[in-house]
Scaffold this active site. Structure first.
Site, PDB file in Angstrom:
ATOM      1  N   MET A  37       0.845  -1.201   0.000  1.00  0.00           N
ATOM      2  CA  MET A  37       0.000   0.000   0.000  1.00  0.00           C
ATOM      3  C   MET A  37       0.880   1.250   0.000  1.00  0.00           C
ATOM      4  O   MET A  37       1.845   1.327   0.750  1.00  0.00           O
ATOM      5  CB  MET A  37      -0.866   0.001   1.263  1.00  0.00           C
ATOM      6  CG  MET A  37      -1.463   1.339   1.655  1.00  0.00           C
ATOM      7  SD  MET A  37      -1.983   1.378   3.399  1.00  0.00           S
ATOM      8  CE  MET A  37      -3.591   0.662   3.269  1.00  0.00           C
ATOM      9  N   ASP A  39      -0.066   5.673  -1.216  1.00  0.00           N
ATOM     10  CA  ASP A  39      -0.969   6.810  -0.956  1.00  0.00           C
ATOM     11  C   ASP A  39      -2.444   6.481  -0.666  1.00  0.00           C
ATOM     12  O   ASP A  39      -3.037   5.649  -1.347  1.00  0.00           O
ATOM     13  CB  ASP A  39      -1.044   7.725  -2.181  1.00  0.00           C
ATOM     14  CG  ASP A  39       0.289   8.008  -2.805  1.00  0.00           C
ATOM     15  OD1 ASP A  39       1.317   7.635  -2.237  1.00  0.00           O
ATOM     16  OD2 ASP A  39       0.300   8.602  -3.894  1.00  0.00           O
ATOM     17  N   GLN A  55      -3.327   3.158  -3.054  1.00  0.00           N
ATOM     18  CA  GLN A  55      -2.400   2.619  -4.043  1.00  0.00           C
ATOM     19  C   GLN A  55      -1.995   1.231  -3.577  1.00  0.00           C
ATOM     20  O   GLN A  55      -1.550   1.049  -2.429  1.00  0.00           O
ATOM     21  CB  GLN A  55      -1.171   3.534  -4.165  1.00  0.00           C
ATOM     22  CG  GLN A  55      -1.463   4.845  -4.872  1.00  0.00           C
ATOM     23  CD  GLN A  55      -1.654   4.637  -6.365  1.00  0.00           C
ATOM     24  OE1 GLN A  55      -0.705   4.529  -7.109  1.00  0.00           O
ATOM     25  NE2 GLN A  55      -2.897   4.566  -6.812  1.00  0.00           N
ATOM     26  N   TRP A  63       6.186  -2.160  -4.292  1.00  0.00           N
ATOM     27  CA  TRP A  63       5.477  -1.358  -5.285  1.00  0.00           C
ATOM     28  C   TRP A  63       5.573  -2.040  -6.654  1.00  0.00           C
ATOM     29  O   TRP A  63       6.644  -2.506  -7.053  1.00  0.00           O
ATOM     30  CB  TRP A  63       6.103   0.034  -5.343  1.00  0.00           C
ATOM     31  CG  TRP A  63       5.315   1.023  -6.148  1.00  0.00           C
ATOM     32  CD1 TRP A  63       4.309   1.830  -5.691  1.00  0.00           C
ATOM     33  CD2 TRP A  63       5.466   1.310  -7.542  1.00  0.00           C
ATOM     34  NE1 TRP A  63       3.823   2.590  -6.722  1.00  0.00           N
ATOM     35  CE2 TRP A  63       4.506   2.291  -7.868  1.00  0.00           C
ATOM     36  CE3 TRP A  63       6.294   0.819  -8.550  1.00  0.00           C
ATOM     37  CZ2 TRP A  63       4.374   2.807  -9.155  1.00  0.00           C
ATOM     38  CZ3 TRP A  63       6.160   1.330  -9.832  1.00  0.00           C
ATOM     39  CH2 TRP A  63       5.207   2.320 -10.123  1.00  0.00           C
ATOM     40  N   ARG A 167      -0.126  14.259 -12.612  1.00  0.00           N
ATOM     41  CA  ARG A 167      -0.837  13.200 -11.871  1.00  0.00           C
ATOM     42  C   ARG A 167      -1.523  13.678 -10.592  1.00  0.00           C
ATOM     43  O   ARG A 167      -1.363  14.786 -10.149  1.00  0.00           O
ATOM     44  CB  ARG A 167       0.134  12.076 -11.525  1.00  0.00           C
ATOM     45  CG  ARG A 167       1.340  12.485 -10.692  1.00  0.00           C
ATOM     46  CD  ARG A 167       2.245  11.264 -10.442  1.00  0.00           C
ATOM     47  NE  ARG A 167       3.475  11.610  -9.745  1.00  0.00           N
ATOM     48  CZ  ARG A 167       4.609  11.951 -10.360  1.00  0.00           C
ATOM     49  NH1 ARG A 167       4.685  12.008 -11.675  1.00  0.00           N
ATOM     50  NH2 ARG A 167       5.674  12.268  -9.653  1.00  0.00           N
ATOM     51  N   GLU A 223       3.670  16.203  -5.591  1.00  0.00           N
ATOM     52  CA  GLU A 223       2.710  15.120  -5.778  1.00  0.00           C
ATOM     53  C   GLU A 223       1.502  15.318  -4.861  1.00  0.00           C
ATOM     54  O   GLU A 223       1.571  16.037  -3.859  1.00  0.00           O
ATOM     55  CB  GLU A 223       3.371  13.766  -5.462  1.00  0.00           C
ATOM     56  CG  GLU A 223       4.597  13.489  -6.325  1.00  0.00           C
ATOM     57  CD  GLU A 223       5.159  12.078  -6.144  1.00  0.00           C
ATOM     58  OE1 GLU A 223       5.298  11.377  -7.145  1.00  0.00           O
ATOM     59  OE2 GLU A 223       5.465  11.689  -5.002  1.00  0.00           O
ATOM     60  N   TRP A 306       9.265   7.053   1.194  1.00  0.00           N
ATOM     61  CA  TRP A 306       9.745   6.329  -0.002  1.00  0.00           C
ATOM     62  C   TRP A 306      11.201   5.896   0.143  1.00  0.00           C
ATOM     63  O   TRP A 306      11.581   4.820  -0.297  1.00  0.00           O
ATOM     64  CB  TRP A 306       9.602   7.206  -1.248  1.00  0.00           C
ATOM     65  CG  TRP A 306       8.241   7.200  -1.844  1.00  0.00           C
ATOM     66  CD1 TRP A 306       7.385   8.257  -1.946  1.00  0.00           C
ATOM     67  CD2 TRP A 306       7.547   6.085  -2.439  1.00  0.00           C
ATOM     68  NE1 TRP A 306       6.211   7.874  -2.566  1.00  0.00           N
ATOM     69  CE2 TRP A 306       6.290   6.545  -2.873  1.00  0.00           C
ATOM     70  CE3 TRP A 306       7.864   4.738  -2.646  1.00  0.00           C
ATOM     71  CZ2 TRP A 306       5.352   5.722  -3.506  1.00  0.00           C
ATOM     72  CZ3 TRP A 306       6.939   3.917  -3.270  1.00  0.00           C
ATOM     73  CH2 TRP A 306       5.700   4.412  -3.690  1.00  0.00           C
TER      74      TRP A 306
END
Ligand code: FRU
Length: 495
Positions: A37, A39, A55, A63, A167, A223, A306
């Site tokens: 998982m 965002d 996500q 990811w 995005r 983002e 991240w």
């Protein structure tokens, strides 16, 4: 029609997710049903329930091709996993269904707006992705992708905007009834900007303006924007990539940014007045907010960094957690956060001490231990005329393993440190933040869940969030000081 790819994901998550039970998950933080998982997506209140999409890569705890996972809740604290909502099953989103948001339509359907990703040319390295905005509409469980997708592509970019970094649409509603979508884009100067698009029906969108430009001030690409009115001001939240540190305010890497200012809606003009980090700890990114039915602005972020994903071993059954839901306010021109009041109902077995002295010797107190804990501390120098050098709280402690919070009143810094939490990886384990006016009295509220800690400083003026994956038998809590400290403590067990 539900695609075979989505059906496969739904079958897989049900089998594999239901096998992750008991204390393998946090007590009151949302994790993916299984796998990976990042965002929060599509956070909303719809048909009497809170919905959180996220996500998601169900098949591995890393990811990969992004799906949208889905969970629902009545109180934002107890979540039920329900079938994944979106899979990367169309040409325009075949390499990922990236972040986005949700809005209820006047006819009662739920509209999702997300970023569809397609790698332009697989023979080229590094890959270049084409990112477009897409729509799916549904009943809160099953969603149909719109036949005219994508609804926004490079033709809707301002001059110099990048089709490779375009995005994370966040839909809001303007006072005149129109929808607006805030979308992050890489601008000609190589940094980021937030673009604003409007729509009357949620399906057909028009470019309006650049709401905010980074101009290389806060990292590079921005983002996951969010934008809302709060206590008479307007707030823009975004998560910048590639930050450089600035004092104790901003850290390097992926960070969070809150801009507070005024919004002239008829001219779609945002006037910035103040900037700050959203969270000062290690793990907090890409938050989304909602307005609850009773009018509270509540934020949830991804409780992971991240650059430090290696904290989680790849064979773990799940990776990634959401933060506690936090109610937002503006006070003294700053963003304040506080756990939603529903959380207080999970507290029980209060243990309280007043004027406890902490000095050279390690102090442990009866009834103060545990890994699911809500604890408020007030810390003062024993002699008001003589400041102490350091106060430290250790938790998730067993033998040489612990995570700590340290306050140095002479430097006005609070540090969170998970170096000894059991991690075997050479990654970021510490963060410091500046805490003003706490020499005479420091107030902190610490909420521990099995795999995290969230520290609310000075009534929520600053927050430090961190994930930790220490084994659960490490449940000790101890207090340490250089100099003489007097402490009040109120502690509850959670669940
Ligand atoms: C932020 C982010 C978003 C993107 C998503 C992909 O964490 O990079 O910009 O939509 O993650 O998973």
């Amino acid at each position: 029609m539900i695609s075979q790819m989505l059906l496969d994901a739904r079958r897989f998550e049900k089998d594999s997710g239901n096998r992750i039970a008991g204390d393998m998950r946090p007590g009151f933080h949302l994790t993916p049903w299984c796998g990976w998982m990042n965002d929060p997506n599509g956070f909303c209140f719809y048909k009497g329930q809170y919905h959180m999409f996220y996500q998601y890569f169900p098949y591995k705890s890393r990811w990969d091709f992004m799906h949208w996972g889905h969970a629902v809740s009545n109180d934002l604290l107890h979540w039920e996993h329900i079938p994944a909502a979106l899979a990367p099953d169309r040409f325009y989103d075949q390499d990922g269904v990236f972040s986005g948001s949700a809005k209820e339509l006047p006819d009662g359907r739920l509209l999702l707006m997300y970023t569809g990703v397609r790698v332009e040319d697989r023979s080229e390295r590094p890959f270049k992705e084409i990112q477009t905005q897409c729509i799916a509409v549904g009943d809160g469980i099953d969603f149909e992708k719109y036949e005219k997708n994508p609804v926004l592509d490079e033709r809707a970019l301002p001059a110099g905007g990048s089709r490779n970094d375009f995005r994370d649409p966040k839909i809001i509603q303007l006072n005149d009834g129109r929808y607006a979508a805030l979308i992050a884009n890489r601008s000609a100067d190589g940094s980021g900007e937030i673009l604003l698009y409007t729509s009357r029906d949620g399906f057909s969108w028009k470019y309006e303006t650049v709401l905010v430009s980074n101009r290389n001030r806060f990292g590079k690409m921005w983002e996951c924007p969010d934008f809302f009115q709060l206590d008479g001001k307007y707030v823009l939240l975004t998560s910048p990539q590639d930050m450089l540190p600035q004092g104790f305010e901003y850290h390097s890497g992926n960070g969070t940014l809150c801009l507070i200012g005024d919004f002239d809606e008829p001219n779609l003009h945002f006037q910035e007045e103040h900037d700050q980090s959203i969270d000062y700890g290690i793990d907090f990114y890409a938050p989304q907010t909602i307005l609850t039915p009773d009018g509270r602005r509540v934020m949830i972020g991804w409780m992971q960094n991240w650059d430090a994903c290696a904290i989680r071993e790849p064979e773990a059954p799940w990776a990634g957690q959401m933060s506690l839901p936090r109610e937002l306010h503006i006070k003294d021109g700053r963003l304040y956060q506080w756990p939603i009041r529903e959380f207080d109902e999970l507290r029980h077995d209060k243990v309280e001490y007043h004027n406890v002295e902490v000095g050279e010797d390690t102090l442990r107190l009866d009834g103060i231990s545990g890994r699911m804990v809500d604890m408020e501390l007030v810390i003062r120098p024993k002699d008001p005329a003589e400041s102490y050098t350091k106060f430290a709280l250790h938790f998730a402690e067993k033998d040489d393993t612990f995570t700590s919070i340290r306050f140095r009143p002479r430097e006005s810094t609070l540090k969170i440190d998970r170096k000894f939490s059991g991690s075997r990886r050479a990654i970021l384990h510490q963060r410091r933040c500046f805490v003003e006016d706490a020499k005479d009295e420091l107030r902190i509220r610490i909420i521990l869940d099995r795999y995290s800690c969230e520290v609310f400083i000075d009534g929520g003026r600053k927050v430090m969030t961190s994930a930790l994956y220490t084994e659960q038998s490490a449940d000790g809590i101890s207090f340490h000081a250089d100099g003489n400290v007097v402490m009040d403590i109120v502690k509850y067990s959670i669940l």
